[in-house]
Design an enzyme around this catalytic site. Structure first.
Site, short mmCIF file in Angstrom:
data_model
loop_
_atom_site.label_atom_id
_atom_site.label_comp_id
_atom_site.label_asym_id
_atom_site.label_seq_id
_atom_site.Cartn_x
_atom_site.Cartn_y
_atom_site.Cartn_z
N ASN A 1 -9.94 -0.39 0.30
CA ASN A 1 -8.41 -0.52 0.25
C ASN A 1 -8.00 -0.86 -0.85
O ASN A 1 -8.17 -1.91 -1.38
CB ASN A 1 -7.95 -1.16 1.47
CG ASN A 1 -6.38 -1.02 1.51
OD1 ASN A 1 -5.63 -0.52 0.57
ND2 ASN A 1 -5.99 -1.30 2.61
N CYS B 1 0.73 -1.34 -0.04
CA CYS B 1 0.03 -0.08 0.06
C CYS B 1 0.92 1.17 -0.17
O CYS B 1 0.28 2.52 -0.43
CB CYS B 1 -0.83 -0.02 0.93
SG CYS B 1 -2.10 -1.23 1.18
N HIS C 1 -3.76 7.09 2.65
CA HIS C 1 -3.95 5.83 2.30
C HIS C 1 -5.32 5.30 2.87
O HIS C 1 -5.69 5.74 3.75
CB HIS C 1 -2.87 4.79 2.66
CG HIS C 1 -3.17 3.39 2.51
ND1 HIS C 1 -3.79 2.89 1.02
CD2 HIS C 1 -3.34 2.06 3.01
CE1 HIS C 1 -3.91 1.74 1.23
NE2 HIS C 1 -3.71 1.51 2.33
N1 ACO Z 1 -17.81 -8.89 9.81
C1 ACO Z 1 -18.30 -9.21 11.14
N2 ACO Z 1 -17.29 -9.35 12.17
C2 ACO Z 1 -16.14 -9.49 11.87
C3 ACO Z 1 -15.81 -9.27 10.33
C4 ACO Z 1 -16.57 -8.88 9.45
N3 ACO Z 1 -16.09 -8.68 8.21
N4 ACO Z 1 -14.16 -9.32 10.46
C5 ACO Z 1 -13.83 -9.55 11.93
N5 ACO Z 1 -15.28 -9.62 12.57
C6 ACO Z 1 -15.08 -10.01 14.03
C7 ACO Z 1 -13.86 -10.56 14.50
O1 ACO Z 1 -14.07 -11.90 14.31
C8 ACO Z 1 -14.07 -10.20 16.09
O2 ACO Z 1 -14.82 -10.93 16.60
P1 ACO Z 1 -14.60 -11.63 18.11
O3 ACO Z 1 -14.52 -10.42 18.99
O4 ACO Z 1 -15.83 -12.60 18.54
O5 ACO Z 1 -13.03 -12.19 17.96
C9 ACO Z 1 -14.68 -8.92 16.04
O6 ACO Z 1 -15.29 -8.70 14.80
C10 ACO Z 1 -13.56 -7.68 16.01
O7 ACO Z 1 -12.29 -7.82 15.37
P2 ACO Z 1 -11.26 -6.98 15.21
O8 ACO Z 1 -10.23 -7.74 14.41
O9 ACO Z 1 -10.89 -6.77 16.59
O10 ACO Z 1 -11.83 -5.73 14.61
P3 ACO Z 1 -11.00 -4.26 14.49
O11 ACO Z 1 -11.86 -3.25 15.27
O12 ACO Z 1 -9.60 -4.41 14.70
O13 ACO Z 1 -11.21 -4.09 12.81
C11 ACO Z 1 -10.02 -4.12 10.90
C12 ACO Z 1 -10.64 -4.92 11.93
C13 ACO Z 1 -11.23 -3.50 10.03
C14 ACO Z 1 -9.29 -5.22 9.82
C15 ACO Z 1 -8.76 -3.21 11.45
O14 ACO Z 1 -8.23 -3.92 12.49
C16 ACO Z 1 -8.00 -2.64 10.34
O15 ACO Z 1 -8.49 -1.82 9.54
N6 ACO Z 1 -6.67 -2.72 10.35
C17 ACO Z 1 -5.74 -2.30 9.44
C18 ACO Z 1 -5.96 -2.75 8.22
C19 ACO Z 1 -4.89 -1.63 7.27
O16 ACO Z 1 -4.98 -0.77 7.61
N7 ACO Z 1 -4.28 -2.50 6.30
C20 ACO Z 1 -3.47 -1.48 5.76
C21 ACO Z 1 -2.44 -2.09 4.85
S1 ACO Z 1 -2.91 -3.22 3.78
C22 ACO Z 1 -1.69 -3.47 2.61
O17 ACO Z 1 -0.59 -3.30 2.65
C23 ACO Z 1 -2.32 -4.64 1.72
#
Ligand code: ACO
Length: 323
Positions: A279, A108, A249
């Protein structure tokens, strides 16, 4: 900079459509990420096709012909194939001369990396017009059974023509890029390289899809994006409050809101399009920059700050005085 263009495939896939294939909901995706929908390329449309379309738009904007391009650099982590490079494939599609063409993999942050490499090569004196393209067909490496990743990404492309002989003090003022490979395991695609060549087992184990530890990525992203933004501003003696527009980003609205708060800049300085594209990795910055420019949100003389973060881990920031 001589011209800018972008392209996103027409097929829109909504959160509601994804909720029919994995256990998720529109409410969860919007609340946790800000994403409402993403664009998905069809089977016949490769990463190089997306890149070539964005490049044609940038060349038209720059009023430049294919024979005037003397350097092509592509940022992608979803090349058409491991080799030849996607840059060489796009070279043929655009009908460019036998110029240097190569890819850079910085996920990214890839577009920030190629902006810097392109600028340094122009400064070397051997090139006049560099075409830099960020293009991704991320739908091709998504695990459509993994709700924690497949809802986040989309396909698209953006391109810029970098030209030599910019007016002094205008154009791209500078870039800071960096990486920390030690944290690479929190975001990768383990299968398909020489470490894990494709076998029946790797395919059955779903090793050829993007894997991400989202929470860990989130924390590092906020910290290093702010750090690199402040570094490039300090290098050019520009105060954060003097920045007119920040193209971040487009991964997650919560990451952008935290950066806005930490830098003391209002959210109206941060154009957002992740709600419509998700993304798009290396395409994210040029897609958002092109859209903001066309919407009149960037004017001549504005300070524009680009900030990105990606797998590697890689990150970087570019400061532009727009003209
Ligand atoms: N739908 C419903 N529930 C979900 C989903 C979904 N799509 N995905 C995860 N959950 C659940 C999880 O299983 C978890 O359940 P649990 O509490 O029973 O275990 C709960 O939701 C919370 O999950 P978290 O991973 O803690 O959620 P978080 O608030 O951290 O959000 C996310 C996840 C959106 C991926 C976030 O962490 C994020 O945006 N991270 C950064 C990603 C990024 O910026 N990438 C950039 C680089 S990408 C590149 O270089 C290719």
């Amino acid at each position: 900079m001589g011209g800018i263009g972008s392209y996103a495939p027409p097929q829109i896939v909504s959160n509601q459509a994804l909720a029919k294939i994995v256990d998720t909901s529109d409410e969860w995706i919007r609340a946790r990420t800000g994403i409402r929908e993403r664009r998905i390329a069809n089977n016949g449309e490769n990463c190089s096709d997306l890149g070539a379309k964005a490049a044609r738009a940038a060349m038209a904007h720059a009023k430049i012909d294919p024979e005037d391009i003397d350097l092509l650099i592509v940022a992608t982590m979803t090349p058409d194939m491991p080799f030849p490079s996607t840059a060489c494939i796009i070279q043929t599609k655009l009908g460019l001369r036998n110029i240097p063409c190569f890819d850079i993999v910085a996920a990214c942050a890839g577009f920030i990396y190629i902006l810097d490499v392109g600028c340094q090569m122009l400064k070397s004196g051997n090139y006049r017009n560099a075409l830099v393209i960020g293009c991704e067909k991320l739908s091709s490496i998504m695990d459509w059974q993994d709700r924690t990743t497949c809802v986040l990404f989309g396909d698209g492309a953006g391109a810029i023509i970098l030209t030599k002989n910019e007016t002094a003090g205008l154009g791209i003022l500078g870039t800071c890029i960096a990486a920390n490979g030690a944290d690479g395991k929190i975001l990768n695609m383990p299968g398909g390289g020489s470490n894990e060549p494709a076998t029946t087992e790797t395919v059955l184990d779903r090793r050829h899809y993007l894997k991400m530890m989202g929470k860990e990525v989130f924390k590092v992203a906020v910290r290093v994006m702010e750090q690199s933004a402040l570094e490039v501003l300090a290098t050019h003696n520009v105060k954060p409050e003097d920045v007119d527009c920040v193209i971040s980003h487009q991964a997650n609205i919560r990451i952008i809101e935290l950066i806005s708060t930490r830098m003391g800049l209002p959210m109206d300085k941060f154009p957002i399009n992740l709600d419509r594209y998700g993304n798009t990795s290396a395409a994210s910055i040029p897609l958002a920059l092109d859209e903001a420019y066309r919407e009149g949100r960037i004017k001549s003389g504005n300070y524009v700050l680009l900030i990105a973060f990606g797998a590697g881990l890689t990150w970087g920031s570019t400061l532009i005085k727009w003209h």
